[in-house]
Design a protein around this motif. Sequence first.
Motif, PDB file in Angstrom:
ATOM      1  N   THR A   8       2.339   1.871  -3.492  1.00 37.07           N
ATOM      2  CA  THR A   8       1.413   2.446  -4.476  1.00 37.07           C
ATOM      3  C   THR A   8       1.181   3.935  -4.210  1.00 37.07           C
ATOM      4  N   ARG A   9       1.172   4.339  -2.939  1.00 38.47           N
ATOM      5  CA  ARG A   9       1.009   5.763  -2.624  1.00 38.47           C
ATOM      6  C   ARG A   9       2.229   6.565  -3.081  1.00 38.47           C
ATOM      7  N   ASN A  53      -5.778   6.382  -6.158  1.00 36.17           N
ATOM      8  CA  ASN A  53      -4.992   5.224  -5.734  1.00 36.17           C
ATOM      9  C   ASN A  53      -5.663   4.475  -4.589  1.00 36.17           C
ATOM     10  N   GLU A  54      -6.141   5.208  -3.589  1.00 31.83           N
ATOM     11  CA  GLU A  54      -6.761   4.566  -2.433  1.00 31.83           C
ATOM     12  C   GLU A  54      -8.033   3.820  -2.828  1.00 31.83           C
ATOM     13  N   LEU A  92      -3.676  10.506  -5.161  1.00 26.46           N
ATOM     14  CA  LEU A  92      -3.711   9.605  -4.003  1.00 26.46           C
ATOM     15  C   LEU A  92      -5.122   9.103  -3.727  1.00 26.46           C
ATOM     16  N   VAL A 110      -7.120   8.013   5.244  1.00 27.96           N
ATOM     17  CA  VAL A 110      -6.365   8.733   4.224  1.00 27.96           C
ATOM     18  C   VAL A 110      -7.305   9.432   3.259  1.00 27.96           C
ATOM     19  N   ASP A 170       0.835  -1.210   0.000  1.00 21.19           N
ATOM     20  CA  ASP A 170       0.000   0.000   0.000  1.00 21.19           C
ATOM     21  C   ASP A 170       0.866   1.255   0.000  1.00 21.19           C
TER      22      ASP A 170
END
Length: 384
Positions: free
Chosen positions: A232-233, A297-298, A294, A353, A229
């Motif tokens: 990827t961030r 992405n999340e 982001l 996040v 994780d």
Amino acid sequence: MPARLPESRSADLTIRLHQQAILSEFSVEALRGDDIDRLLQRAAELCAEGMGAEFCKALEYLHTEDMLLVRAGVGWGPEVIGKARIGADLASPAGFALKTGRPVISNHLENETRFRTPQLMAEHGIRRAINVLIENREGAFGVLEVDDSREGMFEEADIAFMQGFANLLGGAIERLRTEELLRAALARQDLLAREMSHRVKNSLTIVASLLALQAKGSESEDVRSALIDARTRVEAIAGVHDQLWRHSEPGDIDLALFLGTLCANLQSGAPHHRLVCTADPVHVPADRAIPFGLLVNEHVTNAVKYAYPDGGEIRIRSERAGDRLVLDVADDGVGLPADFDIAQASRSLGMRVVKNLVRQLGGSLTMPRGGQGTRFRIDMPLTG
């Protein structure tokens, strides 16, 4: 009935009015012009017309050579313009005007005792000349000179006309050079910004690679998942910087291109899923593109993990709505629990996040109901 002017005085008044009209015409060109050579040439043409002269030349002072270069002119052949040089010493009329700052009139060059006649002028049979200084706050640029091979007299009033041209030229040259310096400074700043973004992107890529290696070497599934994780961030932020140094406008991100690149990267890490990405053409500042990336992405990462046991389609849509931007991330997977409350969802790191990023963008997060699966919608202003 008003008294009539003497014929010679009336003719002189006509000449001066014509000169003022020409000077007024050139003043507009001097304010709008964007090329020094064109302005010098135009000044030479209009100055010769206003003086009724055969020749006119704009001379640029070459400091290293202490010479005057014929930069533009009228009446001279192509072997003169941009090539011929004249001495800039006090013994030449143009050199005297340059070094002293005082205008020079010489109506009888063949009998002149103050100056020598430069070879260029002798070859063209020049009999009279008038010179004025072209200068600005940077110093002396050169000299504007009108010449003629015919008999006649240049007068003191002609100096005012020519000095008007010289003053307009000096101001225009200073403006153009200042603009050139500003463009060069901006270009350098742009280059430095791009280089910095490129280096940051490379550094983040290295960090992402290290996280991936650490994840592969971990025996704990929870640790491995957390490291992936984090990778990827970091890759999402690196993607923004990749767009920054590639994009034509510094500090500005093409959101459609950025989103397409981000989804392609996410797709490579989710081979059993199909990511469908569509985005309206819109540009946003980099400081908004990073949290936007982001967010995508999340949501995509969560959909990959929890929506489908064996893979499926995830749709990412970015749409402009006036001065706002709407981001939708949807899937047709298992969906969320019936009692899921987005306002209270803060147990997982991913949702914390997401909520922080939405707050940072000044937006709102909702979950439109209907159909199978899960759909998240973020509505945010285009600019902060």
